[in-house]
Design a protein around this motif. Structure first.
Motif, PDB file in Angstrom:
ATOM      1  N   ALA A 226       0.827  -1.209   0.000  1.00  0.00           N
ATOM      2  CA  ALA A 226       0.000   0.000   0.000  1.00  0.00           C
ATOM      3  C   ALA A 226       0.866   1.266   0.000  1.00  0.00           C
ATOM      4  CB  ALA A 226      -0.940   0.001   1.203  1.00  0.00           C
ATOM      5  N   LYS A 227       1.990   1.207   0.690  1.00  0.00           N
ATOM      6  CA  LYS A 227       2.838   2.384   0.798  1.00  0.00           C
ATOM      7  C   LYS A 227       3.795   2.545  -0.380  1.00  0.00           C
ATOM      8  CE  LYS A 227       5.651   4.984   3.991  1.00  0.00           C
ATOM      9  NZ  LYS A 227       6.038   5.178   5.363  1.00  0.00           N
ATOM     10  N   TYR A 228       4.368   1.416  -0.851  1.00  0.00           N
ATOM     11  CA  TYR A 228       5.427   1.497  -1.858  1.00  0.00           C
ATOM     12  C   TYR A 228       5.064   0.895  -3.220  1.00  0.00           C
ATOM     13  CZ  TYR A 228       8.239   2.648   2.210  1.00  0.00           C
ATOM     14  OH  TYR A 228       8.721   3.237   3.350  1.00  0.00           O
ATOM     15  N   GLY A 229       3.915   0.224  -3.289  1.00  0.00           N
ATOM     16  CA  GLY A 229       3.479  -0.326  -4.566  1.00  0.00           C
ATOM     17  C   GLY A 229       3.939  -1.741  -4.856  1.00  0.00           C
ATOM     18  N   PHE A 230       4.589  -2.386  -3.905  1.00  0.00           N
ATOM     19  CA  PHE A 230       5.016  -3.774  -4.092  1.00  0.00           C
ATOM     20  C   PHE A 230       5.025  -4.482  -2.738  1.00  0.00           C
ATOM     21  CE2 PHE A 230       8.669  -0.950  -3.832  1.00  0.00           C
ATOM     22  CZ  PHE A 230       9.373  -1.464  -2.741  1.00  0.00           C
ATOM     23  N   ALA A 231       4.803  -5.791  -2.785  1.00  0.00           N
ATOM     24  CA  ALA A 231       4.786  -6.584  -1.559  1.00  0.00           C
ATOM     25  C   ALA A 231       6.192  -6.642  -0.963  1.00  0.00           C
ATOM     26  CB  ALA A 231       4.286  -7.993  -1.858  1.00  0.00           C
ATOM     27  N   CYS A 232       6.276  -6.959   0.299  1.00  0.00           N
ATOM     28  CA  CYS A 232       7.563  -7.042   0.982  1.00  0.00           C
ATOM     29  C   CYS A 232       8.164  -8.436   0.809  1.00  0.00           C
ATOM     30  CB  CYS A 232       7.405  -6.718   2.463  1.00  0.00           C
ATOM     31  SG  CYS A 232       8.971  -6.797   3.362  1.00  0.00           S
ATOM     32  N   ALA A 233       9.191  -8.523  -0.008  1.00  0.00           N
ATOM     33  CA  ALA A 233       9.851  -9.805  -0.259  1.00  0.00           C
ATOM     34  C   ALA A 233      10.465 -10.370   1.019  1.00  0.00           C
ATOM     35  CB  ALA A 233      10.909  -9.645  -1.338  1.00  0.00           C
ATOM     36  N   GLN A 234      10.973  -9.506   1.897  1.00  0.00           N
ATOM     37  CA  GLN A 234      11.569  -9.994   3.140  1.00  0.00           C
ATOM     38  C   GLN A 234      10.529 -10.649   4.047  1.00  0.00           C
ATOM     39  OE1 GLN A 234      14.038  -6.400   4.286  1.00  0.00           O
ATOM     40  NE2 GLN A 234      15.220  -8.070   5.181  1.00  0.00           N
ATOM     41  N   ALA A 235       9.349 -10.064   4.124  1.00  0.00           N
ATOM     42  CA  ALA A 235       8.293 -10.653   4.955  1.00  0.00           C
ATOM     43  C   ALA A 235       7.869 -12.002   4.393  1.00  0.00           C
ATOM     44  CB  ALA A 235       7.088  -9.718   5.046  1.00  0.00           C
ATOM     45  N   LEU A 236       7.741 -12.074   3.072  1.00  0.00           N
ATOM     46  CA  LEU A 236       7.344 -13.333   2.449  1.00  0.00           C
ATOM     47  C   LEU A 236       8.448 -14.378   2.581  1.00  0.00           C
ATOM     48  CD1 LEU A 236       5.572 -11.861  -0.696  1.00  0.00           C
ATOM     49  CD2 LEU A 236       4.553 -12.606   1.471  1.00  0.00           C
ATOM     50  N   GLY A 237       9.697 -13.939   2.491  1.00  0.00           N
ATOM     51  CA  GLY A 237      10.825 -14.841   2.699  1.00  0.00           C
ATOM     52  C   GLY A 237      10.889 -15.336   4.133  1.00  0.00           C
ATOM     53  N   GLN A 238      10.601 -14.446   5.082  1.00  0.00           N
ATOM     54  CA  GLN A 238      10.587 -14.842   6.486  1.00  0.00           C
ATOM     55  C   GLN A 238       9.511 -15.878   6.732  1.00  0.00           C
ATOM     56  OE1 GLN A 238      12.713 -13.766   9.405  1.00  0.00           O
ATOM     57  NE2 GLN A 238      11.837 -15.813   9.530  1.00  0.00           N
ATOM     58  N   LEU A 239       8.349 -15.677   6.141  1.00  0.00           N
ATOM     59  CA  LEU A 239       7.273 -16.647   6.290  1.00  0.00           C
ATOM     60  C   LEU A 239       7.686 -17.999   5.714  1.00  0.00           C
ATOM     61  CD1 LEU A 239       4.461 -17.423   7.159  1.00  0.00           C
ATOM     62  CD2 LEU A 239       3.605 -16.454   5.008  1.00  0.00           C
ATOM     63  N   ALA A 240       8.336 -18.002   4.575  1.00  0.00           N
ATOM     64  CA  ALA A 240       8.805 -19.258   3.977  1.00  0.00           C
ATOM     65  C   ALA A 240       9.798 -19.956   4.902  1.00  0.00           C
ATOM     66  CB  ALA A 240       9.429 -18.992   2.614  1.00  0.00           C
ATOM     67  N   GLU A 241      10.686 -19.187   5.533  1.00  0.00           N
ATOM     68  CA  GLU A 241      11.650 -19.777   6.466  1.00  0.00           C
ATOM     69  C   GLU A 241      10.937 -20.367   7.677  1.00  0.00           C
ATOM     70  OE1 GLU A 241      15.488 -18.691   9.276  1.00  0.00           O
ATOM     71  OE2 GLU A 241      14.576 -17.097   8.091  1.00  0.00           O
ATOM     72  N   ILE A 242       9.970 -19.635   8.219  1.00  0.00           N
ATOM     73  CA  ILE A 242       9.201 -20.140   9.363  1.00  0.00           C
ATOM     74  C   ILE A 242       8.504 -21.448   8.992  1.00  0.00           C
ATOM     75  CG2 ILE A 242       7.115 -19.681  10.750  1.00  0.00           C
ATOM     76  CD1 ILE A 242       8.074 -16.704  10.810  1.00  0.00           C
ATOM     77  N   GLU A 243       7.872 -21.485   7.836  1.00  0.00           N
ATOM     78  CA  GLU A 243       7.159 -22.696   7.421  1.00  0.00           C
ATOM     79  C   GLU A 243       8.125 -23.854   7.197  1.00  0.00           C
ATOM     80  OE1 GLU A 243       4.573 -21.389   4.246  1.00  0.00           O
ATOM     81  OE2 GLU A 243       3.051 -20.806   5.718  1.00  0.00           O
ATOM     82  N   HIS A 244       9.317 -23.557   6.668  1.00  0.00           N
ATOM     83  CA  HIS A 244      10.319 -24.601   6.464  1.00  0.00           C
ATOM     84  C   HIS A 244      10.767 -25.184   7.809  1.00  0.00           C
ATOM     85  CE1 HIS A 244      13.699 -26.772   4.782  1.00  0.00           C
ATOM     86  NE2 HIS A 244      14.468 -26.203   5.692  1.00  0.00           N
ATOM     87  N   ILE A 245      11.080 -24.319   8.767  1.00  0.00           N
ATOM     88  CA  ILE A 245      11.493 -24.799  10.092  1.00  0.00           C
ATOM     89  C   ILE A 245      10.355 -25.585  10.739  1.00  0.00           C
ATOM     90  CG2 ILE A 245      12.162 -24.104  12.429  1.00  0.00           C
ATOM     91  CD1 ILE A 245      13.590 -21.664  11.077  1.00  0.00           C
ATOM     92  N   ALA A 246       9.149 -25.063  10.656  1.00  0.00           N
ATOM     93  CA  ALA A 246       7.990 -25.715  11.275  1.00  0.00           C
ATOM     94  C   ALA A 246       7.735 -27.104  10.698  1.00  0.00           C
ATOM     95  CB  ALA A 246       6.752 -24.844  11.112  1.00  0.00           C
ATOM     96  N   SER A 247       8.093 -27.311   9.446  1.00  0.00           N
ATOM     97  CA  SER A 247       7.853 -28.616   8.815  1.00  0.00           C
ATOM     98  C   SER A 247       8.607 -29.735   9.534  1.00  0.00           C
ATOM     99  CB  SER A 247       8.218 -28.575   7.329  1.00  0.00           C
ATOM    100  OG  SER A 247       9.628 -28.488   7.161  1.00  0.00           O
ATOM    101  N   ARG A 248       9.679 -29.394  10.252  1.00  0.00           N
ATOM    102  CA  ARG A 248      10.429 -30.409  11.007  1.00  0.00           C
ATOM    103  C   ARG A 248       9.612 -30.969  12.166  1.00  0.00           C
ATOM    104  NH1 ARG A 248      15.426 -26.586  11.837  1.00  0.00           N
ATOM    105  NH2 ARG A 248      14.668 -26.797  13.972  1.00  0.00           N
ATOM    106  N   PHE A 249       8.617 -30.221  12.610  1.00  0.00           N
ATOM    107  CA  PHE A 249       7.857 -30.595  13.792  1.00  0.00           C
ATOM    108  C   PHE A 249       6.418 -30.995  13.481  1.00  0.00           C
ATOM    109  CE2 PHE A 249      10.879 -27.164  14.779  1.00  0.00           C
ATOM    110  CZ  PHE A 249      11.814 -27.929  15.479  1.00  0.00           C
ATOM    111  N   GLY A 250       6.087 -31.095  12.219  1.00  0.00           N
ATOM    112  CA  GLY A 250       4.716 -31.386  11.812  1.00  0.00           C
ATOM    113  C   GLY A 250       4.181 -32.701  12.341  1.00  0.00           C
ATOM    114  N   GLY A 251       5.052 -33.653  12.608  1.00  0.00           N
ATOM    115  CA  GLY A 251       4.621 -34.950  13.109  1.00  0.00           C
ATOM    116  C   GLY A 251       4.417 -34.995  14.609  1.00  0.00           C
TER     117      GLY A 251
END
Length: 94
Positions: free
Chosen positions: A57-82
């Motif tokens: 909304a402010k700069y006209g493009f999504a935040c790649a760092q936030a999306l990358g951080q989310l991907a990292e969180i999901e990757h780490i979390a996948s180790r504990f899914g079981g």
């Protein structure tokens, strides 16, 4: 935009410092609180999604760092899914 970091402790006691381009994370997570893994993932998806959209909304493009951080969180979390009782603790904000 004010940047913030949130620190999390995973079920194996490892810790990660996570990035958000917005303070909105404080609306979804509380320092000292532990969350069941699925709940933690949904909260971070919501918070980082909103944070990224605020950047758009402010700069006209999504935040790649936030999306990358989310991907990292999901990757780490996948180790504990079981692990049915896996908990993630938010240890601090900075």
């Amino acid at each position: 935009m004010p940047v913030m970091h949130f620190h999390v402790r995973w079920p194996d006691q490892s810790e990660t410092r996570c990035y958000s381009p917005s303070l909105v994370v404080a609306d979804y997570l509380t320092p000292g609180a532990s969350y069941p893994l699925p709940d933690f993932l949904q909260r971070t998806r919501d918070a980082l999604g909103i944070a990224s959209e605020r950047v758009r909304a402010k700069y006209g493009f999504a935040c790649a760092q936030a999306l990358g951080q989310l991907a990292e969180i999901e990757h780490i979390a996948s180790r504990f899914g079981g692990q049915a009782d896996a908990q993630v603790t938010v240890t601090a904000f900075d």
